[in-house]
Write an enzyme that holds these catalytic residues in place. Sequence first.
Site, short mmCIF file in Angstrom:
data_model
loop_
_atom_site.label_atom_id
_atom_site.label_comp_id
_atom_site.label_asym_id
_atom_site.label_seq_id
_atom_site.Cartn_x
_atom_site.Cartn_y
_atom_site.Cartn_z
CD GLU A 127 -5.66 -7.04 8.52
OE1 GLU A 127 -5.31 -7.01 7.33
OE2 GLU A 127 -5.84 -6.01 9.20
NE ARG A 184 -1.43 2.07 -27.74
CZ ARG A 184 -0.69 0.96 -27.66
NH1 ARG A 184 -0.85 0.11 -26.65
NH2 ARG A 184 0.19 0.69 -28.59
CE LYS A 191 -3.33 -3.83 -0.56
NZ LYS A 191 -2.10 -4.31 0.09
CG ASP A 227 -1.48 -8.18 8.05
OD1 ASP A 227 -0.89 -8.35 6.96
OD2 ASP A 227 -1.58 -7.07 8.59
CE LYS A 250 -8.53 -4.80 5.92
NZ LYS A 250 -7.82 -4.01 4.88
#
Length: 321
Positions: free
Chosen positions: A220, A124, A159, A241, A191
């Site tokens: 950004e 697994r 992410k 963005d 940012k």
Amino acid sequence: MTRVPHPEEVALAAATIAPLDRAALARIVRTSLDEDLGSDPGRDVTTQSTIAPEARVAGVVAAREDCVLAGIDAIEETLAQVAERLSLPAPHVTREASDGDRLPAGGVVARLEGPGHVVLIAERTLLNLLSRASGVATHTRRWADALEGTGARVLDTRKTTPGLRELEKYAVRVGGGTNKRMGLFDCAMVKDNHIVAAGSVAAAIARIGERFPDVPVQVEVESPAQAREAIAAGARFLMLDNMSADAMAALAAEVRSGERGSGEGESGEGGPGGTGKVWLEATGGLTLANVRDVAATGVDFMSVGALTHSSPIVDLGLDLA
């Protein structure tokens, strides 16, 4: 002062399929086995009750759906760690495929032969890692294929699944994508909150350059006005963005016009402000349906968090012969 590499250099270096870091893979496998077995060496109460320690088995790892394979090193690493925990020989592995291969449903990844305890206890964990990496690579390949011929490249983000970043970003490379940055340490991204804290875009850029002159800096922006402010402050790597396609196209045309007007080449020292090419990255609202339209605006990159945070796993299985 150390010269700051520009985004083109970073992207081209990352575009090469750098191998998976073996120390990182060993750590990932060790942690995964601890979760599954309870500790080191741990135990599998089912396998160790129903199969004799000396029993040997043969099996096949195969794809159960079309996919791009990634993470095959996890097979040998997992088997080796389980064998060491149990003081048993490591099973023999014969690879039938390589990372980056496009496998059809039923395609054989590897053949295994060795102690049944090792194979079944490792099953697994090795499938989890192989399925996850192959899922990211398969998803990324769809984006890379969609961008073929446009000149734009797809980037990943931070992410990622906690603890699996090295594996998932490797899978992005295998799938034809590019790693923008591995973490907070190798590329500065300015940012809104950083600008507020520093007092201005210019102040934020200057402070990063003073403290960490060896890293590329990205700003950004959410509008053409913010982009102009950032460029005037010296930024040469902008993340656009959630900007509309029309706004991105107009901004790209304005930026490129300024570069041509100053005689700037691919890696020259001209361009807006006289300090080099401005690299543009689109992010937000990107889909496989609109990716070529966004590429047509003239951006160099597009970052897609979904490559790592939303890729479904690939169904792979291990079946004993």
